[in-house]
Design an enzyme around this catalytic site. Sequence first.
Site, PDB file in Angstrom:
ATOM      1  N   LYS A 443       0.820  -1.212   0.000  1.00 59.17           N
ATOM      2  CA  LYS A 443       0.000   0.000   0.000  1.00 59.17           C
ATOM      3  C   LYS A 443       0.854   1.263   0.000  1.00 59.17           C
ATOM      4  O   LYS A 443       2.041   1.244   0.328  1.00 59.17           O
ATOM      5  CB  LYS A 443      -0.979  -0.039   1.170  1.00 59.17           C
ATOM      6  CG  LYS A 443      -2.085  -1.062   0.909  1.00 59.17           C
ATOM      7  CD  LYS A 443      -3.210  -1.011   1.885  1.00 59.17           C
ATOM      8  CE  LYS A 443      -4.322  -1.958   1.398  1.00 59.17           C
ATOM      9  NZ  LYS A 443      -5.362  -2.162   2.411  1.00 59.17           N
ATOM     10  N   ARG A 478      -3.504 -10.458   4.468  1.00 55.96           N
ATOM     11  CA  ARG A 478      -3.901 -10.399   3.056  1.00 55.96           C
ATOM     12  C   ARG A 478      -2.741  -9.799   2.276  1.00 55.96           C
ATOM     13  O   ARG A 478      -2.389  -8.624   2.470  1.00 55.96           O
ATOM     14  CB  ARG A 478      -5.166  -9.549   2.907  1.00 55.96           C
ATOM     15  CG  ARG A 478      -5.710  -9.456   1.483  1.00 55.96           C
ATOM     16  CD  ARG A 478      -6.945  -8.564   1.446  1.00 55.96           C
ATOM     17  NE  ARG A 478      -7.539  -8.506   0.111  1.00 55.96           N
ATOM     18  CZ  ARG A 478      -7.183  -7.663  -0.845  1.00 55.96           C
ATOM     19  NH1 ARG A 478      -6.208  -6.779  -0.608  1.00 55.96           N
ATOM     20  NH2 ARG A 478      -7.792  -7.679  -2.024  1.00 55.96           N
TER      21      ARG A 478
END
Length: 501
Positions: A443, A478
């Site tokens: 991210k 994840r």
Amino acid sequence: MKTFKKVLPRATYALRKAVHSRQFCDFMVEVHSPEEEVVIALGSNVGNRIHNFDKALSLMKKSGITITRHACLYETEPAYVTEQPLFLNSAIRGFTKLQPHELLRVLKQIEKELGRTEGIRYGPRPIDLDVLFYGKYSIKSEILSIPHERIWERPFVVAPLIDLLGTSIDTDSVATWHSFSGQFGGISEVWKKLGGESSIGKEGLRRVLPIGDHLWDWSKRTHVMGVLNLTPDSFSDGGKFISVDAAVSHVRLMISEGADIIDIGGQSTRPLAPKVSAEEELKRLMPVLKSVINIPEAEGKLFSVDTYHSKVASEVIAAGVHFVNDVSGGRLDTDMFSVVAGLGSPYIMMHMRGDPSTMQNKENVSYEDVCKEVANELYSRVEEAEQSGIPSWRIIIDPGIGFSKTVEQNLEILMGMQTIRKEIAHRSLAISHAPMLIGPSRKSFLGKICDRSDATERDPATIASVTAGILAGANIIRVHNVKDNLDAAKVCDALLSQRRT
């Protein structure tokens, strides 16, 4: 009886009103309130135990019991009569206008409808429903004792009960229930003497999450969720796996590298991502799902779909997907909770403010205490989900790293997951014990910290962040890079195991 004297003034007032009466101890008294808060225990060890629970909950609701909270789900060793199958045990908290003996009659009728017959005491049964508490009343009659005389010696009853109460006394009824235990520290002290949290996973008492007809114990190790994006615009790998062949090949790779779960997305949820209709999502998802779920390598693996559309959720679960992974926590589709409740599937509930196009707006990243506020906002969504019919034993929580958070706030979340659990525990220990998923993989906040503009170059930073998250309490990670993050998870699990010993 001491506990009876506590409620006698209320009962005496009710008797003057003389609307209804019941025999409590040796007196005729009335339960005069429009409704009373109750706790009902559930047990099953015959047939499809999960189905038995689901059916019992449905029949309770139809019979005038409003369920507000669910405990965790426990698989337990049988007590007293030990030569029989393992039990599932849990409990619910709610309200009813039924009088105590009417409530008992309703529960006995539900047991009968689900196939329970007279058998040996403490023997096998498809369903067992017991009233643990009824308002502030201590009740003793020939057919009903509240609280049950043996409740305090049974870990498989006390564990779900303590799940429902939280660490704060939020009603007068809860204060009374604690007093019934006869312990200075209330029911929490009883649970402590029975072994408390340290007994979970030992001696035949383990928390489980139902997936279809199977039970998943997520607590033994960290589980790895591999990401498959079927989108042209995802920030990390948009467009790479649009074709069915490419998608299947990538799923095979992630499974070979050790993925436990494959999370498939048909819509990008990166900041400022445009919305995609449910129809377009399904157009992207269904051809791939039909192929990957049936490959030999997928046997024993779990699949989730990343969507906030209830229509998509319904279609993919029917196609064989196990989880619904909703980044909006039910906020972007008002039908999501009712649909998931009907599907009976596990539900991953993530924290986000706004939607992907607005989540990084100034007002959506304004927090005084990010961990506490995320905890409270997550709990409010879980509370609504429970009241819509999704038991807490089917819910996985996700604090939403990268969603409505600044760089600094993401780091606070990674280091503060125990704070999130503790804050939720004030209101529901069951939800505080739910599996927690984190998704920091590649991210932008990692790119900003490490000065890596290319998302595919953020894998080392991802490994560092998931390591911190696992050590802080995450159960599921994840990630895009399964192999390297699984290695990190194994090291973290070894460290945590060493800490426990």
